[in-house]
Design a protein around this motif. Structure first.
Motif, PDB file in Angstrom:
ATOM      1  N   ILE A 207       2.140   6.462   3.471  1.00  0.00           N
ATOM      2  CA  ILE A 207       1.647   5.462   2.525  1.00  0.00           C
ATOM      3  C   ILE A 207       1.695   6.061   1.122  1.00  0.00           C
ATOM      4  O   ILE A 207       1.070   7.087   0.853  1.00  0.00           O
ATOM      5  CB  ILE A 207       0.209   5.042   2.859  1.00  0.00           C
ATOM      6  CG1 ILE A 207       0.116   4.546   4.296  1.00  0.00           C
ATOM      7  CG2 ILE A 207      -0.272   3.964   1.884  1.00  0.00           C
ATOM      8  CD1 ILE A 207      -1.319   4.350   4.771  1.00  0.00           C
ATOM      9  N   SER A 208       2.432   5.436   0.237  1.00  0.00           N
ATOM     10  CA  SER A 208       2.508   5.894  -1.148  1.00  0.00           C
ATOM     11  C   SER A 208       1.397   5.236  -1.956  1.00  0.00           C
ATOM     12  O   SER A 208       1.130   4.034  -1.801  1.00  0.00           O
ATOM     13  CB  SER A 208       3.873   5.550  -1.748  1.00  0.00           C
ATOM     14  OG  SER A 208       3.954   5.988  -3.080  1.00  0.00           O
ATOM     15  N   TYR A 209       0.749   6.005  -2.823  1.00  0.00           N
ATOM     16  CA  TYR A 209      -0.358   5.484  -3.617  1.00  0.00           C
ATOM     17  C   TYR A 209      -0.210   5.933  -5.070  1.00  0.00           C
ATOM     18  O   TYR A 209      -0.019   7.113  -5.350  1.00  0.00           O
ATOM     19  CB  TYR A 209      -1.701   5.977  -3.068  1.00  0.00           C
ATOM     20  CG  TYR A 209      -2.880   5.595  -3.931  1.00  0.00           C
ATOM     21  CD1 TYR A 209      -3.389   4.303  -3.899  1.00  0.00           C
ATOM     22  CD2 TYR A 209      -3.471   6.523  -4.786  1.00  0.00           C
ATOM     23  CE1 TYR A 209      -4.473   3.942  -4.694  1.00  0.00           C
ATOM     24  CE2 TYR A 209      -4.550   6.181  -5.586  1.00  0.00           C
ATOM     25  CZ  TYR A 209      -5.056   4.886  -5.538  1.00  0.00           C
ATOM     26  OH  TYR A 209      -6.115   4.536  -6.338  1.00  0.00           O
ATOM     27  N   ALA A 210      -0.294   4.971  -5.978  1.00  0.00           N
ATOM     28  CA  ALA A 210      -0.284   5.243  -7.417  1.00  0.00           C
ATOM     29  C   ALA A 210      -1.526   4.618  -8.019  1.00  0.00           C
ATOM     30  O   ALA A 210      -1.708   3.392  -7.967  1.00  0.00           O
ATOM     31  CB  ALA A 210       0.973   4.682  -8.065  1.00  0.00           C
ATOM     32  N   SER A 211      -2.405   5.428  -8.574  1.00  0.00           N
ATOM     33  CA  SER A 211      -3.688   4.923  -9.058  1.00  0.00           C
ATOM     34  C   SER A 211      -3.526   3.891 -10.169  1.00  0.00           C
ATOM     35  O   SER A 211      -4.392   3.026 -10.351  1.00  0.00           O
ATOM     36  CB  SER A 211      -4.552   6.080  -9.556  1.00  0.00           C
ATOM     37  OG  SER A 211      -3.899   6.787 -10.596  1.00  0.00           O
ATOM     38  N   SER A 212      -2.421   3.978 -10.913  1.00  0.00           N
ATOM     39  CA  SER A 212      -2.216   3.063 -12.032  1.00  0.00           C
ATOM     40  C   SER A 212      -1.856   1.650 -11.588  1.00  0.00           C
ATOM     41  O   SER A 212      -2.033   0.691 -12.341  1.00  0.00           O
ATOM     42  CB  SER A 212      -1.117   3.597 -12.949  1.00  0.00           C
ATOM     43  OG  SER A 212       0.106   3.713 -12.239  1.00  0.00           O
ATOM     44  N   ASP A 214      -1.831   0.706  -7.738  1.00  0.00           N
ATOM     45  CA  ASP A 214      -2.203   0.380  -6.363  1.00  0.00           C
ATOM     46  C   ASP A 214      -3.711   0.242  -6.203  1.00  0.00           C
ATOM     47  O   ASP A 214      -4.502   0.833  -6.951  1.00  0.00           O
ATOM     48  CB  ASP A 214      -1.712   1.451  -5.392  1.00  0.00           C
ATOM     49  CG  ASP A 214      -0.220   1.363  -5.148  1.00  0.00           C
ATOM     50  OD1 ASP A 214       0.336   0.273  -5.339  1.00  0.00           O
ATOM     51  OD2 ASP A 214       0.370   2.387  -4.762  1.00  0.00           O
ATOM     52  N   SER A 215      -4.095  -0.494  -5.191  1.00  0.00           N
ATOM     53  CA  SER A 215      -5.507  -0.659  -4.858  1.00  0.00           C
ATOM     54  C   SER A 215      -5.865   0.254  -3.695  1.00  0.00           C
ATOM     55  O   SER A 215      -5.188   0.240  -2.661  1.00  0.00           O
ATOM     56  CB  SER A 215      -5.778  -2.113  -4.472  1.00  0.00           C
ATOM     57  OG  SER A 215      -7.003  -2.233  -3.792  1.00  0.00           O
ATOM     58  N   PRO A 216      -6.934   1.051  -3.818  1.00  0.00           N
ATOM     59  CA  PRO A 216      -7.371   1.861  -2.679  1.00  0.00           C
ATOM     60  C   PRO A 216      -7.683   0.998  -1.454  1.00  0.00           C
ATOM     61  O   PRO A 216      -7.475   1.429  -0.315  1.00  0.00           O
ATOM     62  CB  PRO A 216      -8.627   2.562  -3.198  1.00  0.00           C
ATOM     63  CG  PRO A 216      -8.450   2.591  -4.683  1.00  0.00           C
ATOM     64  CD  PRO A 216      -7.738   1.324  -5.023  1.00  0.00           C
ATOM     65  N   ALA A 217      -8.136  -0.227  -1.706  1.00  0.00           N
ATOM     66  CA  ALA A 217      -8.440  -1.131  -0.587  1.00  0.00           C
ATOM     67  C   ALA A 217      -7.178  -1.461   0.198  1.00  0.00           C
ATOM     68  O   ALA A 217      -7.230  -1.658   1.427  1.00  0.00           O
ATOM     69  CB  ALA A 217      -9.090  -2.407  -1.113  1.00  0.00           C
ATOM     70  N   ARG A 218      -6.036  -1.535  -0.495  1.00  0.00           N
ATOM     71  CA  ARG A 218      -4.765  -1.786   0.201  1.00  0.00           C
ATOM     72  C   ARG A 218      -4.455  -0.648   1.162  1.00  0.00           C
ATOM     73  O   ARG A 218      -3.989  -0.876   2.282  1.00  0.00           O
ATOM     74  CB  ARG A 218      -3.635  -1.932  -0.817  1.00  0.00           C
ATOM     75  CG  ARG A 218      -2.261  -2.154  -0.167  1.00  0.00           C
ATOM     76  CD  ARG A 218      -1.139  -2.067  -1.196  1.00  0.00           C
ATOM     77  NE  ARG A 218      -0.984  -0.722  -1.731  1.00  0.00           N
ATOM     78  CZ  ARG A 218      -0.258   0.238  -1.137  1.00  0.00           C
ATOM     79  NH1 ARG A 218       0.350  -0.008   0.011  1.00  0.00           N
ATOM     80  NH2 ARG A 218      -0.158   1.421  -1.699  1.00  0.00           N
TER      81      ARG A 218
END
Length: 400
Positions: A207-212, A214-218
């Protein structure tokens, strides 16, 4: 004041000589008269090292204090074979091109005997350093194992060990979360997935995550969709904190969450509560484990790097160990050290443990072998301290 480019004596009270004499490697014979030698950086009175660090990195900037502390102890004992140890340092800003420039400057202009490094940007400089026969000790990657002049106590940790930790926490299916998608990171993740599979752990897609954006809930929803009961983060600590918080809000009740970065007491005031219960691998004796090796480290940091308010920083410890390893090579190289003699002698050490700060390593073979045994700590429920969960766990599941 840092040692940095200073070369004045570091002598302190004689009452602490006995304690210092046992602090890490047993080095030198005190103050014996030293002979004049022709090696770069070596005079009858001193040996000059070069230190390269990505000082612009907040994580790595503490490394200089570890160098100061270990060199301070060595000089308090009379140096190495009667020579004081001094050093010059340069910041490579984590840039390969700047690294090439500053390493050459330390060797040519400053006549450094060899280099201690706390940077990942040295890769493009290693061919030149090898051709010149320059000994290098410090941060390393598995791709650099071919360089016989490069020494480190850890090239890469064994992924199986993390897998064993997850299994011991009753995890069965592990989700991988990463910040960004660099080829280097994805290659590491693929090795972790293969290692986890080899010991019976199921894994999810990455799972790729970008704080700018993406939603942590996603991410939490994806974990639920995948049926994951464990989480491992190849992310910045603040990103992992946001994701862990989201999993709690979604009542996922994960068996364990492991972050590969974040063992830093400086993070606790801001991120500690969000990261409560998260575990971290530690590739040296954890500060919280205490004991004589940790006491000696803290004592050295207090006396020789007093500007460091928080000595319990992992890169300060790593630089302390790297410097100790370099000093071990100097001691073994003899009264009139040469670069070639240093490399040959240090490569023959089969039980280096930095005075109990690390698992014993065989420097003749460790470049090609993952670090099998290491420790794990966890942030306590209050989020204000780390606690040791496993002082020693190995890839085969044994440990304490």
């Amino acid at each position: 004041m840092r040692l940095g480019s200073l070369t004045r004596p570091l002598g302190l009270a004689a009452t602490i000589l006995v304690a210092a004499a046992t602090s890490c490697s047993t080095l030198g014979d005190g103050g014996e008269a030293a002979a004049a030698c022709n090696s770069p950086g070596v005079t009858s009175e001193q040996v000059k090292l070069g230190f390269v660090v990505s000082d612009s990195s907040a994580a790595l900037s503490s490394a200089r204090s570890g160098v100061d502390a270990r060199i301070g102890l060595a000089n308090e004992q009379g140096g190495i074979h009667g020579r004081r140890i001094v050093y010059q340092w340069r910041d490579d800003a984590n840039s390969p091109s700047q690294n090439a420039r500053v390493t050459e400057e330390l060797l040519r202009r400053e006549s450094a005997f060899g280099l201690v490094t706390a940077t990942s940007a040295i890769g493009d400089s290693l061919d030149s350093l090898t051709t010149q026969g320059v000994p290098v000790v410090g941060l390393a990657q598995s791709a650099w194992a071919k360089y016989q002049n490069l020494f480190s106590y850890q090239y890469e940790p064994s992924p199986e060990t993390v897998g064993r930790y997850i299994q011991a926490s009753r995890g069965t299916k592990v989700a991988f979360v990463t910040t960004g998608a660099s080829a280097f990171t994805l290659d590491i993740i693929s090795r972790y997935k293969a290692a986890f599979g080899s010991i019976g752990l199921a894994t999810t897609e990455t799972i790729s995550y970008a704080s700018s954006s993406d939603s942590p809930a996603r991410v939490a929803q994806k974990l639920a969709d995948f049926g994951a009961d464990s989480l491992i983060g190849f992310t910045a600590p603040q990103d992992f904190a946001a994701i862990v918080h989201a999993t709690r809000a979604a009542n996922l009740n994960l068996a364990t969450s492991v972050s590969l970065t974040g063992y830093d007491r400086g993070l606790l005031p801001t991120l500690g509560p969000a990261l409560a219960g998260v575990s971290f691998p530690v590739y040296f004796r954890p500060f919280e484990a205490g004991g004589a090796p940790i006491d000696r480290y803290r004592n050295a940091m207090t006396r020789f790097a007093p500007e460091t308010i928080q000595p319990e920083q992992q890169f300060a410890m790593r630089a302390f160990i790297y410097t100790d390893l370099f000093l071990r090579g100097l001691e073994l190289a003899g009264d009139c050290p040469t670069r070639e003699g240093f490399i040959s002698a240090l490569r023959g050490v089969t039980d280096y443990d930095a005075g109990g700060l690390i698992e014993p390593v065989d420097l003749s073979t460790n470049a090609g072998q993952p670090l099998s045994c290491y420790a794990f700590v966890q942030i306590n429920p209050a989020g204000d301290a780390f606690q040791v969960v496993r002082e020693r766990l190995c890839a085969d599941g044994t440990g304490s």
